[in-house]
Design a protein around this motif. Structure first.
Motif, short mmCIF file in Angstrom:
data_model
loop_
_atom_site.label_atom_id
_atom_site.label_comp_id
_atom_site.label_asym_id
_atom_site.label_seq_id
_atom_site.Cartn_x
_atom_site.Cartn_y
_atom_site.Cartn_z
N CYS A 27 0.84 -1.21 0.00
CA CYS A 27 0.00 0.00 0.00
C CYS A 27 0.87 1.25 0.00
CB CYS A 27 -0.93 0.01 1.21
SG CYS A 27 -2.23 -1.22 1.13
N GLY A 28 1.96 1.21 0.75
CA GLY A 28 2.92 2.32 0.73
C GLY A 28 3.56 2.49 -0.63
N TYR A 29 3.86 1.39 -1.31
CA TYR A 29 4.42 1.46 -2.66
C TYR A 29 3.42 2.11 -3.61
CZ TYR A 29 6.16 -0.13 -7.18
OH TYR A 29 6.59 -0.17 -8.48
N SER A 30 2.15 1.76 -3.48
CA SER A 30 1.12 2.38 -4.32
C SER A 30 1.05 3.88 -4.07
CB SER A 30 -0.24 1.76 -4.06
OG SER A 30 -0.25 0.41 -4.44
N LEU A 31 1.19 4.29 -2.83
CA LEU A 31 1.18 5.71 -2.50
C LEU A 31 2.39 6.42 -3.11
CD1 LEU A 31 -0.12 8.04 -0.89
CD2 LEU A 31 1.38 7.38 1.00
N VAL A 32 3.55 5.79 -3.05
CA VAL A 32 4.76 6.37 -3.64
C VAL A 32 4.59 6.51 -5.15
CG1 VAL A 32 7.20 5.92 -4.13
CG2 VAL A 32 6.33 5.64 -1.82
N LEU A 33 4.03 5.50 -5.80
CA LEU A 33 3.80 5.59 -7.24
C LEU A 33 2.79 6.68 -7.58
CD1 LEU A 33 3.70 1.94 -8.59
CD2 LEU A 33 5.53 3.63 -8.77
N TYR A 34 1.78 6.83 -6.76
CA TYR A 34 0.78 7.87 -6.99
C TYR A 34 1.40 9.26 -6.87
CZ TYR A 34 -3.25 10.87 -6.33
OH TYR A 34 -4.15 11.89 -6.43
N LEU A 35 2.27 9.43 -5.87
CA LEU A 35 2.88 10.74 -5.66
C LEU A 35 3.95 11.06 -6.71
CD1 LEU A 35 3.23 10.73 -1.78
CD2 LEU A 35 1.56 11.97 -3.17
N SER A 36 4.50 10.04 -7.35
CA SER A 36 5.53 10.28 -8.37
C SER A 36 5.06 9.73 -9.71
CB SER A 36 6.84 9.62 -7.95
OG SER A 36 6.67 8.22 -7.88
N HIS A 37 3.91 10.17 -10.15
CA HIS A 37 3.31 9.63 -11.36
C HIS A 37 4.01 10.10 -12.64
CE1 HIS A 37 1.23 13.42 -10.63
NE2 HIS A 37 1.02 13.49 -11.91
N HIS A 38 4.93 11.03 -12.56
CA HIS A 38 5.65 11.50 -13.74
C HIS A 38 6.97 10.78 -13.96
CE1 HIS A 38 2.82 14.69 -14.44
NE2 HIS A 38 2.95 15.11 -13.19
N ASP A 39 7.30 9.80 -13.12
CA ASP A 39 8.57 9.09 -13.27
C ASP A 39 8.51 8.12 -14.44
OD1 ASP A 39 9.67 10.38 -11.14
OD2 ASP A 39 9.40 8.74 -9.72
N HIS A 40 9.69 7.80 -14.95
CA HIS A 40 9.79 6.82 -16.03
C HIS A 40 9.55 5.42 -15.49
CE1 HIS A 40 11.24 9.76 -18.87
NE2 HIS A 40 12.07 10.21 -17.94
N SER A 41 9.22 4.50 -16.37
CA SER A 41 8.92 3.13 -15.94
C SER A 41 10.16 2.42 -15.38
CB SER A 41 8.34 2.32 -17.10
OG SER A 41 9.28 2.25 -18.16
N PHE A 42 11.37 2.84 -15.81
CA PHE A 42 12.59 2.25 -15.27
C PHE A 42 12.68 2.50 -13.77
CE2 PHE A 42 17.01 2.92 -13.95
CZ PHE A 42 17.50 1.63 -14.14
N TYR A 43 12.37 3.73 -13.34
CA TYR A 43 12.44 4.06 -11.92
C TYR A 43 11.34 3.36 -11.12
CZ TYR A 43 15.65 7.54 -13.64
OH TYR A 43 16.70 8.16 -14.25
N GLU A 44 10.19 3.16 -11.75
CA GLU A 44 9.13 2.40 -11.08
C GLU A 44 9.55 0.94 -10.89
OE1 GLU A 44 5.49 2.85 -13.21
OE2 GLU A 44 5.36 5.00 -12.79
N THR A 45 10.27 0.40 -11.87
CA THR A 45 10.76 -0.97 -11.75
C THR A 45 11.81 -1.09 -10.66
OG1 THR A 45 10.36 -1.25 -14.12
CG2 THR A 45 11.75 -2.89 -13.05
N VAL A 46 12.69 -0.08 -10.58
CA VAL A 46 13.71 -0.09 -9.51
C VAL A 46 13.02 -0.02 -8.14
CG1 VAL A 46 15.60 1.25 -8.49
CG2 VAL A 46 15.54 0.86 -10.95
N LEU A 47 12.01 0.82 -8.03
CA LEU A 47 11.25 0.89 -6.77
C LEU A 47 10.57 -0.44 -6.46
CD1 LEU A 47 9.54 4.39 -6.74
CD2 LEU A 47 11.05 3.44 -5.02
N LEU A 48 10.04 -1.12 -7.48
CA LEU A 48 9.40 -2.41 -7.27
C LEU A 48 10.40 -3.42 -6.72
CD1 LEU A 48 6.79 -4.17 -7.80
CD2 LEU A 48 7.95 -4.86 -9.89
N VAL A 49 11.59 -3.44 -7.28
CA VAL A 49 12.62 -4.37 -6.80
C VAL A 49 13.03 -4.01 -5.37
CG1 VAL A 49 15.01 -5.12 -7.16
CG2 VAL A 49 13.45 -4.93 -9.10
N MET A 50 13.16 -2.71 -5.08
CA MET A 50 13.55 -2.30 -3.73
C MET A 50 12.49 -2.68 -2.70
SD MET A 50 15.31 1.41 -4.47
CE MET A 50 14.93 1.96 -2.84
#
Length: 76
Positions: A15-38
């Motif tokens: 749920c926290g990850y979803s919130l982070v993605l919502y707050l940074s919706h302009h990021d590239h998909s590469f950074y979203e993938t790095v966050l997913l792995v983290m």
């Protein structure tokens, strides 16, 4: 009991990850993938902390990661 507690904490982390993605919706998909792995690795560390068996911890982490990714694909 430890597996249930670990599952609840992992759900809260996703749920926290979803919130982070919502707050940074302009990021590239590469950074979203790095966050997913983290976040997946962080969930693995939580699972190993609560459950002594590493195999069970990684299985729970993989299960919740797949459920989260599948849910995002279905709802988006």
């Amino acid at each position: 009991m430890n597996v249930l507690l670990c599952s609840i904490i992992q759900i809260l982390v996703w749920c926290g990850y979803s919130l982070v993605l919502y707050l940074s919706h302009h990021d590239h998909s590469f950074y979203e993938t790095v966050l997913l792995v983290m976040f997946s690795y962080f969930n693995f560390l939580i699972a190993v902390r609560f459950i002594s068996n590493r195999t069970t911890g990684i299985n729970i982490t993989i299960l919740f990661t797949i459920i989260y990714v599948a849910g995002r694909i279905v709802f988006l």
